[in-house]
Each structure stands twice: as C-alpha cells, then as structure tokens.
Scaffold this active site. Structure first.
Site, PDB file in Angstrom:
ATOM      1  N   ASP A 128      -5.444  80.739  26.523  1.00  0.00           N
ATOM      2  CA  ASP A 128      -4.978  80.474  25.160  1.00  0.00           C
ATOM      3  C   ASP A 128      -5.210  79.044  24.686  1.00  0.00           C
ATOM      4  O   ASP A 128      -5.573  78.818  23.547  1.00  0.00           O
ATOM      5  CB  ASP A 128      -3.512  80.886  24.986  1.00  0.00           C
ATOM      6  CG  ASP A 128      -2.599  80.382  26.090  1.00  0.00           C
ATOM      7  OD1 ASP A 128      -3.061  79.612  26.957  1.00  0.00           O
ATOM      8  OD2 ASP A 128      -1.417  80.766  26.102  1.00  0.00           O
ATOM      9  N   ASP A 146       5.807  74.715  31.406  1.00  0.00           N
ATOM     10  CA  ASP A 146       6.012  76.082  31.909  1.00  0.00           C
ATOM     11  C   ASP A 146       6.307  76.209  33.405  1.00  0.00           C
ATOM     12  O   ASP A 146       7.054  77.086  33.811  1.00  0.00           O
ATOM     13  CB  ASP A 146       4.825  76.997  31.583  1.00  0.00           C
ATOM     14  CG  ASP A 146       4.628  77.181  30.080  1.00  0.00           C
ATOM     15  OD1 ASP A 146       5.587  76.911  29.318  1.00  0.00           O
ATOM     16  OD2 ASP A 146       3.535  77.576  29.666  1.00  0.00           O
TER      17      ASP A 146
END
Ligand SMILES: *[C@@H]1O[C@H](CO)[C@@H](O)[C@H](O)[C@H]1NC(C)=O
Ligand SMILES: *[C@@H]1O[C@H](CO)[C@@H](O)[C@H](O)[C@H]1NC(C)=O
Ligand SMILES: *[C@@H]1O[C@H](CO)[C@@H](O)[C@H](O)[C@H]1NC(C)=O
Ligand SMILES: *[C@@H]1O[C@H](CO)[C@@H](O)[C@H](O)[C@H]1NC(C)=O
Ligand SMILES: *[C@@H]1O[C@H](CO)[C@@H](O)[C@H](O)[C@H]1NC(C)=O
Ligand SMILES: *[C@@H]1O[C@H](CO)[C@@H](O)[C@H](O)[C@H]1NC(C)=O
Length: 736
Positions: free
Chosen positions: A54, A465
């Site tokens: 992404d 993350d």
C-alpha cells in the site's frame, strides 16, 4: 494505518553539489512488516510474478532465492506517491510488459493525480503515464482487484477501475491514453460518508475486471467482460458483450455485500466472487462466496459450511489452480480470533476443507486448535514476538494466489507479511503443509524513530504498526520485536553519557518504556500517566525524560510523573544534549529554546532569521557538549555554545528537514552532518564533512527514498559516512 508527511515536488535544476558514490542497502528484517495487497503471476512466463504494497511500492519475484526485489526505489521527492500501489498488470501475451497503477490518496493528502508506471523490460525501467484522476493505493478498499487488467486477446487493450465515482476506463493503445467507458455504476460504497477528511468518505469505485476469454473475441479484443463495482443495495456485477461499449447488470446476483474479488475459472466457464460487508483491508464483519455459471447464467452460493455457522469476517483473497480445474482456495478477510482461515476445495466450491480446526472442548471449554500445517517463520523470527496472540495465519488477507505453473506453490498477503507454501498439494494427501513466511526482500515499514548510539547495537528503530527492532547485525533479521509489543512505537532516544539506556514511546495511553541494555529488554515506565505517542528524548545521564506527545512538552525526572514544561510552545521538537545532563534544546516556529534544568523550564534564545517552522534538531553525539544544528524551511542553523548564539549555515541549503550527526572523517575531527532537504534547488539527502555548507548529495539515481520531508536520519557516531535513512513505507536503508 500509515502516516504521511509530504512535500510538494521541487523543480529540478542543475546542482553544484558533488555526488557521493554511496551504496544503499535495506536494513534487513525479512518479514515485510506491513500489508501486502496481492501477488500477480504472469500466465505465460513461469516464475514471473509481482507484488503490491500500500505505501511501500511494488516488488518482483526472484525465484532463485525465493525472495522479492523492490522496483520503485528510484522514486524521488516529487514522485513520493509512486509507492502507493493500487494495482498491477503483467502482460499475458508479451511478458516483458508490466503496468503498475500508483498513487497514495484520493483526498487532499496527495495533491497528485494517479500514474501508470509502464515497463517494457519486466520492471528494469519505467515510463510514467499520467492518469486524469487520483489513485488511492493506501485508501479503504485497496484490497479489491485487480483494478487494472490486460486483455489476453489484444494486449493493447487495458481496463482500469477508478475510485471516487470516476468509473471504468479503457485504453486501446497499451496504456498511453485512457477513455471512460459508458458503465454508469461507479461503486458508491464509502466506509464513513461523513468523514470530512475525505479519506473514509470517498467512494471505493470499480473494484475488479474479468476479461472473459471463454467468450467470443475479435481483432479488437475480447467481447465479454465482467466488472465488479463496490456498491451495496444495487447491482454490483456488470457485464458487457461489446468490449465495454455497453453494460447490463448480471441477473440473479445478490446486492447485500461488496464484491472484493471476481476471478475467472476458464475450464469451468465460471466466475468466483468473494463478498464482504465493509471496505477492507482491516475490517469486515460478514460475507459470502458465490460462483456464477457463465453458460447457464446461474449463481450458486458456495460459502463453506463452517463459515455459514460462524462467519463474522467475510471473504478476501481467492484463486483457482490453473492446472487443476475445480481446485479453488479462498481466505477469510479478517477472522481476528482465533486466527484467519484458509479454505481449499477440489470440487469447484461444492465442499471445502480448512487449514486448521478449532473447538472449545469440555470440561474447561478452553480454545483447542488443530493446525494442519507446520508454521515456518525462520526468515523473520521476530514474528513470534506476538506470543500473547493466537494468530499465525494473519489478517487483512485480500490477495491469495496459486502459482499458475506450480500447483504446490501458493502465496497470500496479510496485514504483516507474505505467507505461502511450496508443498501445497500435501493438503490433499497428508493434509499437512509447510506454511512459511516467504517475504524475504520485502521491507515496508513506516519508520518513526532511529538511534545509533556510540556503544551497543549500531541501530535501534521504532516503526508503525509493529514496534521496531534492535539490529546487532544490519543484514540479519532480528530475533524479536521490542517487548512489550505495542503495535506502533513512535519515538526513541538514548542517554548520551550512558548509551545503553534507551527510552521509547508507544501509540496508546501510558506506553513508555526504558531499557538499560541497549534496547534488548524494556521495562514499562511506572509513572507514564495517560500521555501517548509522539517523540521522546532522554537526558545525557538518563535523569530526565522529555515527552512530546501530539501537543505539549512534558518532563519526568528520576522516575517521577510527567509535568508540563514551561517556556516552550506546544508544537516544539526536542533534543537533549548528549554530554551534559542539564541541557535540553527545543525548536518551534523558527525559534530556538534552551533548558538548563533537564527540560523543566525553557528560555527563548534565538530567532532563526525569518523562518516560521522548525523541522529538525540534532546534537553532537561524539562527546562534545553544547553543539547543535536545527533546520527550518529557510535552511539550517548551528550553535557551539549551548544554543546561546547561532550561525546560519551558508551554502545552498534552502530548506531542511531531518538532520543527523555522524562520525568525522578523522578521529577527533569535525563531525559530519547529514540533512534531508533542498540544496541548490534539488530535494534530496546530503552530507557535509566540515560544517561548511559544502554539501555532497548521498542519494543515488537508484535510491531516492521518496518523500524528503517524511524521512528520518541517524548518523552513526562510529563509522564515517554511515547514515541510516528511515522511510515512510520502504523500511530503513543504510549507506556506505
Ligand atoms: C488531474 O486531472 C484532472 C483531469 O484531467 C485535471 O483537471 C487536473 O488538473 C489534474 N490535477 C493535477 C494535479 O494534475
Ligand atoms: C454450468 O451450467 C451448464 C448448463 O447447465 C452445465 O452443463 C455446466 O456443467 C455448468 N458448469 C459448472 C462448472 O457447473
Ligand atoms: C478438521 O475437521 C474436519 C471436519 O470435521 C475433519 O475432516 C478433519 O479431519 C479435521 N482435521 C483435524 C486435523 O482434526
Ligand atoms: C504437521 O507436520 C508437523 C511436522 O511434521 C507436525 O509437527 C505436526 O504435528 C503435523 N500436524 C498435524 C495436524 O498432523
Ligand atoms: C553525568 O555523567 C557524567 C559521566 O558519567 C558525569 O561526569 C557527570 O557528573 C554526571 N552528571 C550528573 C549531573 O550527574
Ligand atoms: C569543506 O570541504 C570542501 C570539500 O572538501 C571544500 O571544498 C571546502 O573548501 C571546505 N570548506 C571549508 C570552510 O573548509
């Protein structure tokens, strides 16, 4: 999920700057560290495959080493959004042709329209073709697809599904120009229509295209194409029998879910569709699977029995085995507990087996899992750090592919990495496969903090993350993440006089930990209170921690609670003196502030020309107290007297972001200084060895690191010229 800081492109002009022959390499983690959208196999040439992420660009498969090679590291500051990868098409007629649809956001965060990166040499070189609309490689619904496809009956014909209501587009000249088709259904579903940022309110658009090679074709290409649009409550699957000139809704379809993927099974003359009730990639609370018989024009519900009884997740990735008609596999999009599920059918979806079973047997009714696979994470052992979790298989699974030339080889992307197997057909015999992390070469973290202390490991990082690592060896995957594992870790620093003492922050309230062994083990800070995220600085003797969460500056002394610092703006960036425990420097709005009491009180000492913003601050990390550098939108200032006086840096640096100090060329000499910024009109990465404004450009044509304003730097105080560059989506690089 990922942050983005950006700088609008700077016009290139001739640079007076010497270019340095740097060799750049990724700091190795082995496990990706971010979401992998899909793997796209070429159907003509064995072992030719590509992969999309992404925010970290596209990769090419290297079969000899079962690893992945990044393709878009050349993207410079003006091309920062080329790392947002929405879709990939590899040519089934001429495998040399590769098309990558790029762009990060359709809202204001990305000022640019999307781009087609076209290669005619399998990704060695590219040309950029502008699109007349924005592309959202890091937007909701980015797992749908593929949105870009090539017609196997005429490889000059491509179809592209756009977001934002822009509809379905077609090119008849190999991607050079595009025309909007007449398809009126444009995919109206938006995750949160009321989101004023434009991020969750943008319609997901046209999700996928199937060129039906089982139907008629002419010289102009295949006549029948199916298109999936992301809508609920109205037909989402449309068919054209005149190569996209006109469309009708496919009769008999369901309309209560979003069709994330539609794939053709040529031998069965059928289309398989996975449906979910939300955008993905990290949500979805229900879904189904259907199969459309093209000959009969009939739909069958092929949702696995288990998923009907407990489906709280929806379906994501799906693939057929091109060599074995009737073999099909699919994944849950997000079954977060106890783990994702993968199903395999040998009879065209009539019956399914699972990758594992689970139950809650009496007398204790505790979860019991029977996993029909051996889990191999040897390429990235730190994945095991999620020890408190039952998940191995993953989450956010939107791309799952069986190699069209090898029925034993399949791959699927997750929110963390890439998994797969090389003995898949054992599923059908001993029902026990080796499920391995196969992400070697993929490095796609969004880096949030870097330190290179003078003793201990040369590099300790924090990333979005997953937290971050200690790198005792830059080329070896670390054994563990930082524990406690918090998800995102935002800030990190070390104490200059005792460099094995570190502090780091996390993204949720009270997440602050310290280490006294160079980051190998961490202890939760008892008095962290409710502050969260943001950056952190450690005073030279580890007596003060200065925390800058989203807003405000706070200090805690000797293990105590955090109290607000005084005399400093709430948006300040902070650096501690690395030799004198009392001195802390702050910069905000083009002004320099100094604290002589470990960060409790600050005094304004200097106004830096007409600068309005403070972008970076770095201190001497070689044992000299009182020396610092700070960057602004008008260049850099330097002080050697604890911030009392500053000197504007001469030379061509007109705009500075991250700044870092590294080892001198000769022992005891002038430290080298690294900066991300604009020198003589060229945005890039630079080094000076004599504090003079005589800059050498250290990025190279193959490695430009994308966004200059979004990059982080750490100079290595032990190795002359060594600098670490943290990127927003391509992990950490080190240069020699
Ligand atoms: C994007 O494309 C549209 C349509 O062609 C055009 O009007 C607009 O100026 C473009 N935007 C940029 C930033 O190039
Ligand atoms: C599709 O329908 C036709 C006509 O009823 C039937 O002959 C064929 O076997 C079906 N295909 C599959 C894969 O079920
Ligand atoms: C999982 O459950 C299925 C269906 O009940 C069964 O056929 C299979 O043998 C089970 N697998 C294991 C390893 O228990
Ligand atoms: C699968 O194989 C591995 C390695 O041979 C073994 O440890 C594991 O118990 C097997 N799993 C099942 C369900 O048979
Ligand atoms: C900080 O540490 C240095 C080096 O160990 C020492 O010389 C100095 O006295 C310490 N300063 C304070 C304020 O403790
Ligand atoms: C700094 O180094 C550069 C490159 O070696 C040299 O050209 C320049 O004259 C030096 N400047 C100063 C002020 O020493």
């Amino acid at each position: 999920m990922h942050s983005l800081a950006f700088l609008v492109g700077v016009a290139a002009c001739a640079s007076q700057v010497a270019a340095q022959a740097y060799t750049w390499k990724n700091v190795h983690t082995g496990g990706g560290g971010g979401w992998v959208g899909n793997v796209i196999f070429n159907t003509k040439q064995k072992n030719l495959a590509f992969l999309r992420t992404d925010i970290g660009g596209a990769y090419k498969y290297a079969p000899a080493t079962d690893s992945w090679i990044p393709l878009v590291d050349w993207a410079n500051n003006a091309e920062f959004d080329y790392w947002g990868t929405e879709s990939i098409a590899t040519d089934p007629v001429n495998p040399n042709n590769l098309y990558i649809e790029v762009g990060l956001y359709t809202n204001s965060w990305d000022p640019n329209n999307g781009t087609i990166l076209k290669s005619t040499d399998q990704g060695a070189t590219f040309t950029s073709i502008p699109l007349p609309f924005k592309v959202g490689g890091n937007m909701p619904g980015r797992g749908a697809g593929e949105r870009l496809v090539i017609d196997p009956n005429n490889n000059n014909v491509l179809y592209l599904g756009a977001r934002s209501g822009h509809g379905l587009w077609k090119s008849t000249n190999a991607g050079l120009t595009w025309t909007k088709t007449s398809l009126t259904a444009t995919g109206t579903f938006a995750e949160t229509p009321s989101d004023t940022s434009g991020y969750n309110s943008d319609p997901l658009g046209v999700g996928w295209i199937v060129v039906d090679t089982t139907g008629p074709s002419t010289a102009a290409g295949t006549s029948r194409i199916f298109v999936g649009v992301e809508s609920i409550g109205s037909p989402s699957i449309w068919v054209s029998t005149d190569a996209g000139a006109t469309f009708t809704a496919v009769p008999g379809q369901i309309t209560n879910y979003l069709p994330h993927h539609g794939i053709l099974a040529p031998a069965e003359k059928s289309i398989y569709v996975t449906y979910v009730d939300e955008s993905g990639p990290f949500d979805g609370s229900h879904g189904v699977m259907y199969k459309y018989n093209i000959t009969a024009g009939t739909w069958s519900n092929i949702t696995p029995a288990q998923a009907i009884s407990d489906n709280s997740y929806g379906f994501g990735g799906i693939s057929i085995d091109a060599q074995r008609p009737g073999v099909v596999m699919a994944a849950s999009l997000n079954q977060y507990y106890p783990d994702a599920q993968i199903w395999r059918s040998l009879d065209g979806g009539a019956s399914w087996s699972t990758l594992y079973n689970y139950s809650y047997p009496p007398p204790n009714y505790q979860l019991a899992i029977t996993r029909d696979y051996t889990w191999d994470i040897s390429v990235a052992p730190w994945i095991q750090s999620y020890t408190t979790d039952t998940k191995q298989i993953g989450w956010g699974i939107e791309g799952l592919q069986i190699d069209p030339f090898d029925s034993n080889h399949f791959l699927y992307g997750t929110g963390l990495t890439l998994y797969g197997s090389h003995n898949l057909e054992q599923w059908d015999t001993v029902h026990n496969i080796t499920l391995a992390c196969l992400s070697q070469g993929i490095e796609e973290t969004a880096v949030l903090g870097l330190v290179s202390p003078p003793t201990g490991a040369h590099l300790v990082s924090v990333v979005g993350d997953i937290g971050g690592w200690v790198h005792d060896n830059l080329d070896v995957a670390p054994p563990t993440l930082h524990v406690p594992v918090w998800g995102t870790s935002n800030g990190i620093d070390y104490a200059g006089n005792q460099p094995l003492s570190l502090v780091r922050t996390g993204g949720s309230a009270g997440q602050l930990a310290t280490s006294t062994d160079g980051g190998h083990t961490w202890t939760q800070y008892a008095n962290a209170g409710s502050l969260s995220s943001g950056k952190v600085a450690y005073s030279a003797n580890a007596t003060s921690i200065i925390w800058t969460p989203g807003s405000g500056v706070y200090v805690a002394k000797n293990g105590g609670a955090f109290v607000a610092s005084t005399g400093i703006p709430s948006n300040a960036i902070i650096a501690t003196d690395k030799s004198n425990d009392a001195y802390v420097y702050g910069a905000a709005n083009g002004r320099l502030y100094v604290s002589k009491d470990g960060g409790a009180t600050f005094t304004l000492t200097n106004v830096l020309g007409s600068a309005q913003s403070s972008n970076g601050i770095a201190v001497n990390n070689l044992g000299k107290a009182g020396e610092l550098w700070t960057t602004t939108e008008h260049g850099m200032w330097h002080s050697t007297d604890f911030g009392k006086t500053v000197i504007g840096f001469s030379g061509g640096l007109t705009q500075g972001y991250a700044v870092a100090v590294g080892a001198p060329s000769t022992t005891g000499g002038t430290p080298s200084v690294f900066v991300a910024g604009t020198v003589n009109g060229v945005a890039g990465f630079y080094r000076t060895d004599n504090n003079s404004g005589s800059w050498s450009q250290i990025d190279t044509p193959q490695f430009r690191f994308g966004s200059v304003s979004g990059a982080l730097l750490a100079g290595d105080p032990r190795i002359y010229r060594r600098v670490y560059i943290g990127t927003n989506g391509r992990g950490i690089f080190y240069g020699n």
